[in-house]
Every structure is written in structure tokens, then in C-alpha cells.
Enzyme design. Structure first.
Site, short mmCIF file in Angstrom:
data_model
loop_
_atom_site.label_atom_id
_atom_site.label_comp_id
_atom_site.label_asym_id
_atom_site.label_seq_id
_atom_site.Cartn_x
_atom_site.Cartn_y
_atom_site.Cartn_z
N LYS A 76 58.30 33.62 19.10
CA LYS A 76 57.24 32.96 19.87
C LYS A 76 55.96 33.79 19.87
O LYS A 76 54.85 33.27 19.73
CB LYS A 76 57.70 32.73 21.31
CG LYS A 76 58.96 31.89 21.48
CD LYS A 76 58.75 30.45 21.14
CE LYS A 76 59.92 29.59 21.59
NZ LYS A 76 61.21 29.91 20.96
N LYS A 123 57.42 27.11 27.83
CA LYS A 123 58.68 27.43 27.16
C LYS A 123 59.04 28.89 27.35
O LYS A 123 58.17 29.77 27.45
CB LYS A 123 58.62 27.07 25.68
CG LYS A 123 57.47 27.68 24.89
CD LYS A 123 57.45 27.07 23.48
CE LYS A 123 56.29 27.56 22.65
NZ LYS A 123 56.24 26.93 21.32
N ARG A 167 58.20 22.30 9.74
CA ARG A 167 58.74 23.59 9.33
C ARG A 167 58.24 23.87 7.91
O ARG A 167 58.60 23.18 6.96
CB ARG A 167 60.26 23.57 9.39
CG ARG A 167 60.95 24.76 8.71
CD ARG A 167 60.53 26.13 9.27
NE ARG A 167 60.73 26.27 10.67
CZ ARG A 167 61.88 26.62 11.24
NH1 ARG A 167 62.94 26.83 10.50
NH2 ARG A 167 61.96 26.75 12.55
N ARG A 218 59.78 17.49 11.73
CA ARG A 218 60.84 17.15 12.67
C ARG A 218 60.24 16.31 13.78
O ARG A 218 59.50 16.82 14.62
CB ARG A 218 61.50 18.43 13.18
CG ARG A 218 62.15 19.23 12.04
CD ARG A 218 62.37 20.68 12.38
NE ARG A 218 61.11 21.37 12.62
CZ ARG A 218 61.02 22.62 13.07
NH1 ARG A 218 62.11 23.31 13.33
NH2 ARG A 218 59.84 23.17 13.25
N ARG A 249 60.38 16.95 22.09
CA ARG A 249 60.81 18.01 21.18
C ARG A 249 61.23 17.41 19.84
O ARG A 249 62.00 16.46 19.80
CB ARG A 249 61.98 18.79 21.79
CG ARG A 249 61.65 19.44 23.11
CD ARG A 249 62.91 20.02 23.76
NE ARG A 249 63.90 18.98 24.06
CZ ARG A 249 65.13 19.23 24.50
NH1 ARG A 249 65.52 20.49 24.67
NH2 ARG A 249 65.97 18.24 24.75
N ASP A 257 56.20 27.17 12.01
CA ASP A 257 56.19 25.88 12.70
C ASP A 257 54.74 25.48 12.94
O ASP A 257 53.96 26.25 13.52
CB ASP A 257 56.95 25.96 14.02
CG ASP A 257 58.45 26.05 13.83
OD1 ASP A 257 58.91 25.88 12.67
OD2 ASP A 257 59.17 26.30 14.81
N GLU A 293 54.87 28.69 15.95
CA GLU A 293 55.89 29.74 15.93
C GLU A 293 55.99 30.34 14.54
O GLU A 293 55.63 29.69 13.55
CB GLU A 293 57.27 29.20 16.34
CG GLU A 293 57.41 28.85 17.80
CD GLU A 293 58.86 28.51 18.18
OE1 GLU A 293 59.79 28.89 17.43
OE2 GLU A 293 59.04 27.88 19.24
N ASN A 325 59.13 31.90 12.58
CA ASN A 325 60.57 32.12 12.64
C ASN A 325 61.00 33.09 11.55
O ASN A 325 60.73 32.87 10.37
CB ASN A 325 61.30 30.79 12.49
CG ASN A 325 61.02 29.85 13.64
OD1 ASN A 325 61.72 29.86 14.63
ND2 ASN A 325 59.98 29.05 13.52
#
Length: 323
Positions: free
Chosen positions: A134, A169, A219, A234, A242, A282, A290, A292
Site C-alpha cells: 500500500k 483501507k 493489474r 478486475r 471492490r 494496480d 498499489e 504489489n
């Protein structure tokens, strides 16, 4: 090459969508030798190298559904039967899924010790520690939307007053866990803040709501510093905000936009130079949300929908890094 995968229990893999399995299958196709263990199987003792108690595995070609080991055969029933010094394999692939909890953190320190002894570890353990998924976006403010990191409830209230529609979050969540939206009416803002910051004891992230989420939380995979030409959008379903696949989002592969590519081509060389061979960015709309680094996924979905061979690109990059 001898490859050691440090991952979740093999019996839990859902092979139709598991990116670690996709890596293994491509590596096996090229004739590489596969081993696997869990972080709990790593150990160090003075006078000895970091060791993993491993299973030597071969792939059967049968599917796995997350409840059995049909997709692999192991020479050992349990890892404790065979110790393996990490420095004596060609590459250690750290693929343990989040959360990044204390045990994950301790595992990265064991892997860093293995590096000092000569092991090659991907992604680099120190880089895993330095890039919390994050918070890593803070380094690249030119690509992110309005964002606040705080544990102070009054600060959250001020941010909401400024932006009206916000997302809150936890910093250690995964798969969309613990994400809340608070609209202009501020309904339940105080209660949600108290839940996430535990009365001021825990830091959380607050971001302006991005309405482009209806088109998907994309992604974008970056392998060896270069973007995969397709991302997986997504898309939230029903009343969900979400898009995470774990939260019921629908994954739709699509070509990178100009903005996706700009973000990926800017961050890619920086991150690979730090030892991050594989990164999942993301992106919602035009904003990075984000970075990842622990065990980025979506290999199977992108490959199945577009025909672009993501696992082959990954193993190509791994082989190049080991030359």
C-alpha cells in the site's frame, strides 16, 4: 537449473488460476528442476547455511482444485525428510501470499542471510521489506490520486470534508479485505475509522474514491522491468466497490492504455534495479493505487484470454537474471 519455490502449501493451489503453478509448469517444460517448501520450513543455525526442508516435485499434468495434491508428485511425504542449503540451488523464488505479517518479515531476514551466503532470491528480500504494497506508491506521487496515510481520526474527517467521497483501507489487507467507501453524507465514517485505526493505534490509508473503478481495477504486470502488454481489469460486480477477484470481481484482459504503459515504463526500471523481478501495479483509471511485490498474480487469466505467454516472459527474465 534448480529452482526452489517458497510458497503456501502445495495442496492448496488452484492450478487453473495460480501464477506460481504457471511459473512451475513453464520452468518444468524447459527442463528445470523443481523444489518447494513453506516459510516455516526455513531454518538457520550457527555454523550452517540457511536451509529449507524441501520436497522435490514433478508435475503430473492433472488439475489441482485447492483441496488435493493431484497436480504434483513429491519424492518426500514431508519436507523434514530432506534439508536443502539455499545457496546450493540456482534460484529461490519467494512466492508466499500475503499477509505480510511478522512471520513473513522474519522469513525475508532468513532469505537475506541466505543471500549473504550466496543464494539468489527473487524477489529480493530487502526489496520486499522496503516496498509495503500500500505504502510503496508514496514514492511516485505524480501517478497517484489524493491520498492520506494517518492514524488520526480528525485527519480522516478533514480529508473526507475536502474530497466528499472516499475509500478507507488497512495497510495490511489483501484481496480487497477491509476496504470501505464513505460517501458525501459521511455515514458511519467515525465507526469505520475506529474499526480500521483501532482507536488511534493503527495507521490506515484514505484515498479519494475513483469512479473509474466501474471499468476495473487494472493489474499491470511488470517483469524484468518491462510491462506485459496486457493487463487484467478486475471489474466490481453488483453492489460491490471492490474489483478484487477474491471479492468476486470479474477479470477481463485488455491491452495497456497509454497511461498504463507510462506508469509501468517509469516504475519498471527503478523497481527491477532494486531486485524486484516481478511487480504487479494496480491502476484505477489513470491513477496508481498499489505496488504489489510479494506474490503478484493474474498470469493465467491474461494468458488464457489473450494468448500472450506471461509465464514464458517470467521464466525468460529469471533465466536472464541468473546469467
Amino acid at each position: 537449473m534448480k529452482l526452489l519455490f517458497v510458497a503456501d502449501p502445495l495442496e492448496t493451489f488452484k492450478t487453473h488460476k495460480d501464477s506460481t503453478f504457471a511459473m512451475m509448469r513453464e520452468a518444468a517444460r524447459r527442463g528445470h528442476t523443481l523444489m518447494a517448501c513453506e516459510p516455516k520450513d526455513l531454518r538457520w543455525q550457527r555454523g550452517e547455511p540457511v536451509t529449507g526442508f524441501v520436497r522435490d516435485i514433478t508435475l503430473t499434468g492433472r488439475p489441482g482444485n485447492g483441496h488435493s495434491g493431484d497436480w504434483f508428485e513429491a519424492a518426500q511425504q514431508a519436507p523434514h525428510e530432506r534439508p536443502q542449503a539455499l545457496r546450493d540451488v540456482d534460484a529461490v523464488l519467494m512466492r508466499k501470499d500475503p499477509p505480510f505479517d511478522p512471520e513473513y518479515f522474519y522469513a525475508t531476514h532468513l532469505l537475506s542471510q541466505a543471500e549473504r551466503e550466496g543464494a539468489r532470491v527473487f524477489n529480493k528480500p530487502s526489496a520486499l521489506r522496503e516496498h509495503p504494497e500500500k505504502l510503496a506508491i508514496l514514492e511516485f506521487p505524480q501517478f497517484i490520486g489524493p491520498t492520506l496515510v494517518t492514524r488520526d481520526a480528525a485527519d480522516v474527517k478533514r480529508f473526507h470534508a475536502e474530497h466528499g467521497d472516499i475509500i478507507l483501507k488497512p495497510l495490511d489487507g489483501m484481496g480487497g479485505m477491509g476496504i470501505f467507501r464513505v460517501g458525501p453524507d459521511g455515514m458511519n465514517l467515525g465507526s469505520i475509522t475506529e474499526t480500521l485505526n483501532q482507536g488511534g493505534a493503527t495507521t490506515l490509508m484514505v484515498q479519494k474514491y475513483l469512479p473509474e473503478i466501474v471499468h476495473g481495477d487494472k493489474r499491470v504486470l511488470v517483469i524484468g522491468g518491462k510491462p506485459v502488454p496486457y493487463c487484467l481489469a478486475r471489474i466490481p460486480q453488483g453492489s460491490e466497490i471492490r474489483g478484487n477477484l477474491a471479492a468476486g470481481g470479474k477479470g477481463v484482459a485488455q491491452p495497456l492504455s497509454e497511461r498504463d504503459r507510462e506508469i509501468a515504463e517509469t516504475l519498471g526500471p527503478i523497481l527491477v534495479a532494486r531486485g524486484l523481478l516481478l511487480v504487479g501495479l494496480d491502476v484505477i483509471g489513470s491513477h496508481l493505487t498499489e505496488i504489489n511485490v510479494t506474490s503478484p498474480t493474474c498470469f493465467a487469466e491474461i494468458t488464457d484470454q489473450t494468448g500472450f505467454d506471461v509465464p514464458a516472459m517470467y521464466v525468460d527474465a529469471l533465466e536472464a537474471a541468473l546469467r
